[in-house]
Enzyme design. Structure first.
Site, PDB file in Angstrom:
ATOM      1  N   SER A 113     -16.352  -5.132 -29.112  1.00  0.00           N
ATOM      2  CA  SER A 113     -15.297  -4.454 -29.871  1.00  0.00           C
ATOM      3  C   SER A 113     -14.615  -5.406 -30.837  1.00  0.00           C
ATOM      4  O   SER A 113     -13.932  -4.967 -31.756  1.00  0.00           O
ATOM      5  CB  SER A 113     -14.256  -3.880 -28.913  1.00  0.00           C
ATOM      6  OG  SER A 113     -13.524  -4.925 -28.293  1.00  0.00           O
ATOM      7  N   GLY A 114     -14.782  -6.713 -30.616  1.00  0.00           N
ATOM      8  CA  GLY A 114     -14.067  -7.696 -31.416  1.00  0.00           C
ATOM      9  C   GLY A 114     -12.765  -8.120 -30.779  1.00  0.00           C
ATOM     10  O   GLY A 114     -12.090  -9.028 -31.269  1.00  0.00           O
ATOM     11  N   GLY A 115     -12.396  -7.472 -29.676  1.00  0.00           N
ATOM     12  CA  GLY A 115     -11.200  -7.871 -28.944  1.00  0.00           C
ATOM     13  C   GLY A 115     -11.471  -9.107 -28.111  1.00  0.00           C
ATOM     14  O   GLY A 115     -12.590  -9.616 -28.046  1.00  0.00           O
ATOM     15  N   VAL A 116     -10.433  -9.588 -27.454  1.00  0.00           N
ATOM     16  CA  VAL A 116     -10.525 -10.831 -26.691  1.00  0.00           C
ATOM     17  C   VAL A 116     -11.572 -10.728 -25.584  1.00  0.00           C
ATOM     18  O   VAL A 116     -12.454 -11.582 -25.449  1.00  0.00           O
ATOM     19  CB  VAL A 116      -9.154 -11.198 -26.078  1.00  0.00           C
ATOM     20  CG1 VAL A 116      -9.267 -12.474 -25.254  1.00  0.00           C
ATOM     21  CG2 VAL A 116      -8.118 -11.369 -27.168  1.00  0.00           C
ATOM     22  N   ASP A 117     -11.490  -9.679 -24.787  1.00  0.00           N
ATOM     23  CA  ASP A 117     -12.352  -9.573 -23.609  1.00  0.00           C
ATOM     24  C   ASP A 117     -13.829  -9.479 -23.980  1.00  0.00           C
ATOM     25  O   ASP A 117     -14.668 -10.189 -23.419  1.00  0.00           O
ATOM     26  CB  ASP A 117     -11.947  -8.351 -22.779  1.00  0.00           C
ATOM     27  CG  ASP A 117     -10.478  -8.368 -22.405  1.00  0.00           C
ATOM     28  OD1 ASP A 117      -9.911  -9.476 -22.314  1.00  0.00           O
ATOM     29  OD2 ASP A 117      -9.894  -7.288 -22.222  1.00  0.00           O
ATOM     30  N   SER A 118     -14.160  -8.599 -24.919  1.00  0.00           N
ATOM     31  CA  SER A 118     -15.563  -8.444 -25.282  1.00  0.00           C
ATOM     32  C   SER A 118     -16.084  -9.664 -26.040  1.00  0.00           C
ATOM     33  O   SER A 118     -17.257 -10.028 -25.924  1.00  0.00           O
ATOM     34  CB  SER A 118     -15.777  -7.178 -26.118  1.00  0.00           C
ATOM     35  OG  SER A 118     -15.128  -7.269 -27.365  1.00  0.00           O
ATOM     36  N   SER A 119     -15.220 -10.330 -26.810  1.00  0.00           N
ATOM     37  CA  SER A 119     -15.641 -11.527 -27.548  1.00  0.00           C
ATOM     38  C   SER A 119     -15.960 -12.681 -26.604  1.00  0.00           C
ATOM     39  O   SER A 119     -16.954 -13.387 -26.779  1.00  0.00           O
ATOM     40  CB  SER A 119     -14.551 -11.951 -28.540  1.00  0.00           C
ATOM     41  OG  SER A 119     -14.333 -10.957 -29.506  1.00  0.00           O
ATOM     42  N   GLU A 174       5.053 -11.406  -5.615  1.00  0.00           N
ATOM     43  CA  GLU A 174       4.043 -11.618  -6.655  1.00  0.00           C
ATOM     44  C   GLU A 174       4.418 -11.008  -7.992  1.00  0.00           C
ATOM     45  O   GLU A 174       3.880 -11.393  -9.044  1.00  0.00           O
ATOM     46  CB  GLU A 174       2.692 -11.055  -6.195  1.00  0.00           C
ATOM     47  CG  GLU A 174       2.549  -9.547  -6.219  1.00  0.00           C
ATOM     48  CD  GLU A 174       3.123  -8.853  -4.991  1.00  0.00           C
ATOM     49  OE1 GLU A 174       2.806  -7.670  -4.779  1.00  0.00           O
ATOM     50  OE2 GLU A 174       3.895  -9.495  -4.245  1.00  0.00           O
ATOM     51  N   CYS A 186       5.315  -6.051   1.772  1.00  0.00           N
ATOM     52  CA  CYS A 186       5.635  -4.617   1.716  1.00  0.00           C
ATOM     53  C   CYS A 186       4.926  -3.866   2.851  1.00  0.00           C
ATOM     54  O   CYS A 186       5.272  -4.049   4.005  1.00  0.00           O
ATOM     55  CB  CYS A 186       5.300  -4.051   0.338  1.00  0.00           C
ATOM     56  SG  CYS A 186       6.093  -2.454   0.003  1.00  0.00           S
ATOM     57  N   TYR A 187       3.908  -3.057   2.545  1.00  0.00           N
ATOM     58  CA  TYR A 187       3.170  -2.375   3.610  1.00  0.00           C
ATOM     59  C   TYR A 187       2.612  -3.391   4.600  1.00  0.00           C
ATOM     60  O   TYR A 187       2.583  -3.149   5.809  1.00  0.00           O
ATOM     61  CB  TYR A 187       2.032  -1.543   3.013  1.00  0.00           C
ATOM     62  CG  TYR A 187       1.157  -0.860   4.051  1.00  0.00           C
ATOM     63  CD1 TYR A 187       1.493   0.386   4.557  1.00  0.00           C
ATOM     64  CD2 TYR A 187      -0.004  -1.479   4.517  1.00  0.00           C
ATOM     65  CE1 TYR A 187       0.698   1.012   5.523  1.00  0.00           C
ATOM     66  CE2 TYR A 187      -0.805  -0.866   5.467  1.00  0.00           C
ATOM     67  CZ  TYR A 187      -0.449   0.381   5.972  1.00  0.00           C
ATOM     68  OH  TYR A 187      -1.246   0.986   6.927  1.00  0.00           O
ATOM     69  N   HIS A 208       8.210  -7.651  -3.066  1.00  0.00           N
ATOM     70  CA  HIS A 208       6.971  -8.137  -3.680  1.00  0.00           C
ATOM     71  C   HIS A 208       7.223  -9.471  -4.397  1.00  0.00           C
ATOM     72  O   HIS A 208       7.650  -9.487  -5.556  1.00  0.00           O
ATOM     73  CB  HIS A 208       6.438  -7.123  -4.690  1.00  0.00           C
ATOM     74  CG  HIS A 208       5.878  -5.887  -4.080  1.00  0.00           C
ATOM     75  ND1 HIS A 208       4.556  -5.764  -3.734  1.00  0.00           N
ATOM     76  CD2 HIS A 208       6.471  -4.707  -3.736  1.00  0.00           C
ATOM     77  CE1 HIS A 208       4.339  -4.569  -3.214  1.00  0.00           C
ATOM     78  NE2 HIS A 208       5.487  -3.906  -3.194  1.00  0.00           N
ATOM     79  N   GLY A 211       0.832  -1.197   0.000  1.00  0.00           N
ATOM     80  CA  GLY A 211       0.000   0.000   0.000  1.00  0.00           C
ATOM     81  C   GLY A 211       0.867   1.246   0.000  1.00  0.00           C
ATOM     82  O   GLY A 211       2.055   1.178   0.332  1.00  0.00           O
ATOM     83  N   LYS A 227      -5.906 -11.532 -18.085  1.00  0.00           N
ATOM     84  CA  LYS A 227      -5.967 -11.773 -19.530  1.00  0.00           C
ATOM     85  C   LYS A 227      -5.730 -13.233 -19.895  1.00  0.00           C
ATOM     86  O   LYS A 227      -6.443 -13.788 -20.740  1.00  0.00           O
ATOM     87  CB  LYS A 227      -4.938 -10.888 -20.240  1.00  0.00           C
ATOM     88  CG  LYS A 227      -4.955 -11.011 -21.759  1.00  0.00           C
ATOM     89  CD  LYS A 227      -6.199 -10.404 -22.368  1.00  0.00           C
ATOM     90  CE  LYS A 227      -6.130  -8.897 -22.327  1.00  0.00           C
ATOM     91  NZ  LYS A 227      -7.258  -8.261 -23.044  1.00  0.00           N
TER      92      LYS A 227
END
Length: 513
Positions: A223-229, A171, A82-83, A169, A55, A369
Site C-alpha cells: 500500500s505504501g504505508g509503513v507496515d506494508s513497506s 499496562e 483485572c480478570y 490495568h 477479560g 507500530k
C-alpha cells in the site's frame, strides 16, 4: 538454553498484547499464549514469570475461562491483572462479587506501604480501571496493597508465594506509573535479564521466510504505508526476485497518494522491487454504493481487495504465497484468539479457502507500530517513509461516515491534505502519532457571504501514543485549529463546519469508524 521470557496468559482481554509490548519495552522477551496452555509449558526453565490478562467474563460463572490451580505450585512469579486478579482471588479462596459501582477510566489509587509490586510508586497515583466485578475478600495469607475510593481492593500480594494482583490495568498508558509496576514484576521479582534486542528479529524472520517459502513466489500487498513497506523490504532481503509487489489503488487513498507510492516503489523509485500498479477504484466504488454500516464496508473492501489480488495473481503466473503487513493491533482488534472483536481488518483472517495460495506470510504480525518503525530503520528504509502517517487498509472508506461517494472522497482528501500541510508548517509532524481529517455524515445549516448553506462537518483527529492500542488526544492550540478550520471551510466545497475529536482510546478507537 532458550531465551528467558515472561509469558502472558490470555483470558480474552483487549490489552493482552499490550502487556507483552510493555514487557518488551524493558528489553525482556514476552509472548502471549492461550489460557489452555499446558502446565508443562509454563514450567519450562526459560519462563521466568507469568501474567494473567484481563477479560470480559465473570470469574464465578462456570463458563468463564480459568487456569489449572496447580499453576500456583510451579514456583513461578505470577501477576494477575483485572480478570486475572479476580481469578487469583477466586481460585485461592477469596470472594468476587458484582460491584455496586463499576469503575471505568482514570482512577486515583491509594497505595499502601510495603508492596514489592508497587515499590517506588507514589502514595497516590492515577491508574486505568475497567471492571464491573470486584474482589470483595482477598485470599487468606495475602496482603492488601492499594485501594480506590470506590474499590476496596486495588491490588494485593503474597510475597512468599510470589503471587501479585492488580484490579487496575498497569499496562495501559493512562496508568501513569504502570510501567514502573511492570518493571518491578519483571526485573525485581522475576529477576529477568534485560538483554532482549529487536536487531535479532530481522535475521530470525529472514531465515523463517526462506525456510517456509523456499523457491516459491510471493505476492506482496503493497500500500505504501509503513507496515506494508517494511514487509516488502524484509521479504526483498529474504527472497529477492521471487517477490512481486502489487499496489492496488482502491480509490480510497489520501490526496495524490497513488502517485507518491509509485514514485517511491516504481521503476524509478528507491527500491529494487517488482512493482505492479492496478487501478481498481471503480470496482470498489460500485461495491460500496448504498452501504452505510461500518463493519459491512470493511468486509466489502476486504473481500474486494482479496478478489483483485486473486485476479492479478492469475495474470502474473504462479504465485505461491500472499504477504501482508498485518501487525499486532490489527490481530487483536479483529478478535483473534479469545479476545472480543472490536473491528475487522481487511488483512486479518479474510482469505477464502479457494484463493489458491499455499499460505500467508505476515512477518510483522507480532510487532506493534513503534517496533515496526524500528525494524524499518534497521532495514535501511528512509525516515520519511518509516514515519509516514498510519493509514488503514480500508482507507477513506472508514474515514467517511455513511455511504462512500466520489464527492465525499474528494471532500475528505482535500480537508486531510490541508490538515497535514498545516501540521508540517507548525513543526508538529513528528510530535503527533497520528492525525487526519474524516468526514461525518452530519449536515448542518451555515452562512457563506449572503447565502445559506447546508453542508457537511469535517472531523479532525490527532492523537499521541506509543503502541496504538491506547492513545490520548493531542493538545493542539486554539490558534492552530482555527487556522486549519478556516482553510478547510474556505477551500473545500461542501464543508461549512469543522469539529475536533478530543476522545482518548479507549473508550473510542483512533479511526472514526
Amino acid at each position: 538454553m532458550a531465551e528467558e521470557k515472561i509469558v502472558v496468559v490470555d483470558f480474552g482481554g483487549q490489552y493482552n498484547q499490550l502487556i507483552a509490548r510493555r514487557i518488551r519495552q524493558l528489553n525482556i522477551y514476552s509472548e502471549v499464549v492461550p489460557y489452555t496452555i499446558s502446565l508443562d509449558e509454563l514450567a519450562k526453565e526459560e519462563v521466568k514469570g507469568i501474567i494473567f490478562t484481563g477479560g470480559p467474563n465473570s470469574v464465578y460463572l462456570d463458563s468463564s475461562p480459568k487456569i489449572d490451580k496447580k499453576v500456583f505450585t510451579l514456583g513461578k512469579p505470577i501477576l494477575g491483572i483485572c480478570y486475572g486478579a479476580q481469578m487469583i482471588a477466586y481460585l485461592l479462596g477469596g470472594e468476587v462479587k458484582t460491584a455496586p459501582t463499576s469503575e471505568y477510566g482514570n482512577t486515583l489509587l491509594h497505595v499502601h506501604d510495603g508492596s514489592l509490586l508497587l515499590k517506588g510508586v507514589h502514595k497516590e497515583t492515577n491508574v486505568f480501571m475497567s471492571h464491573t466485578d470486584y474482589i470483595a475478600r482477598i485470599p487468606e495469607g495475602f496482603v492488601l496493597t492499594s485501594h480506590t475510593d470506590v474499590c476496596p481492593t486495588g491490588s494485593f500480594e503474597n510475597v512468599e508465594r510470589q503471587v501479585y494482583a492488580t484490579q487496575f490495568h498497569p499496562e495501559v498508558e493512562h496508568s501513569v506509573e504502570g510501567q514502573k509496576m511492570l518493571e518491578n514484576f519483571a526485573v525485581n521479582i522475576c529477576h529477568c535479564h534485560q538483554t532482549f534486542v529487536k536487531s535479532s528479529f530481522i535475521q530470525d524472520q529472514i531465515e523463517k521466510i526462506r525456510a517456509e517459502v523456499g523457491d516459491g513466489k510471493v505476492l506482496c500487498a503493497l500500500s505504501g504505508g509503513v507496515d506494508s513497506s517494511v514487509t516488502a523490504a524484509l521479504l526483498a532481503k529474504a527472497i529477492g526476485k521471487n517477490l512481486t509487489c502489487v499496489f492496488v489503488d482502491h480509490g480510497l487513498l489520501r490526496k495524490d497518494e497513488a502517485k507518491q507510492v509509485e514514485e517511491v516503489f516504481g521503476p524509478n523509485g528507491k527500491f529494487d522491487l517488482n512493482f505492479v500498479p492496478f487501478d481498481a477504484s471503480e470496482l470498489f466504488y460500485s461495491r460500496l454504493k448504498g452501504v452505510t454500516e461500518p463493519e459491512k464496508k470493511r468486509k466489502i473492501i476486504g473481500s474486494t481487495f482479496i478478489e483483485v489480488f486473486n485476479e492479478e495473481k492469475k495474470k502474473l503466473g504462479q504465485m505461491d504465497y500472499l504477504a501482508q503487513g498485518t501487525i499486532y493491533p490489527d490481530r487483536i482488534e479483529s478478535g483473534l484468539g479469545i479476545s472480543a472483536t472490536i473491528k475487522s481488518h481487511h488483512n486479518v483472517g479474510g482469505l477464502p479457502k479457494d484463493i489458491g495460495f499455499k499460505g500467508l506470510i505476515e512477518p510483522l504480525s507480532y510487532l506493534f507500530k513503534d517496533e515496526v518503525r524500528e525494524v524499518g530503520l534497521q532495514l535501511g528504509l528512509p525516515k520519511e517513509l518509516v514515519y509516514r502517517q498510519p493509514f488503514p487498509g480500508p482507507g477513506l472508506g472508514i474515514r467517511i461516515i455513511g455511504e462512500v461517494t466520489k464527492e465525499k472522497i474528494h471532500i475528505v482528501q482535500e480537508a486531510d491534505a490541508i490538515f497535514r500541510e498545516e501540521v508540517r508548517k507548525a513543526g508538529l509532524e513528528f510530535k503527533l502519532s497520528q492525525y487526519f481529517a474524516a468526514l461525518s455524515n452530519m449536515r448542518s445549516v451555515g452562512v457563506m457571504g449572503d447565502f445559506r448553506t447546508y453542508d457537511y462537518a469535517v472531523v479532525l483527529r490527532a492523537v499521541e501514543t506509543d503502541d496504538f492500542m491506547t492513545a490520548r488526544p493531542s493538545c493542539l492550540t486554539y490558534e492552530f485549529l482555527s487556522t486549519v478550520a478556516d482553510r478547510i471551510v474556505n477551500e473545500v466545497k461542501g464543508v461549512n463546519r469543522v469539529l475536533f475529536d478530543y476522545t482518548s482510546k479507549p473508550p473510542s478507537t483512533i479511526e472514526l469508524e
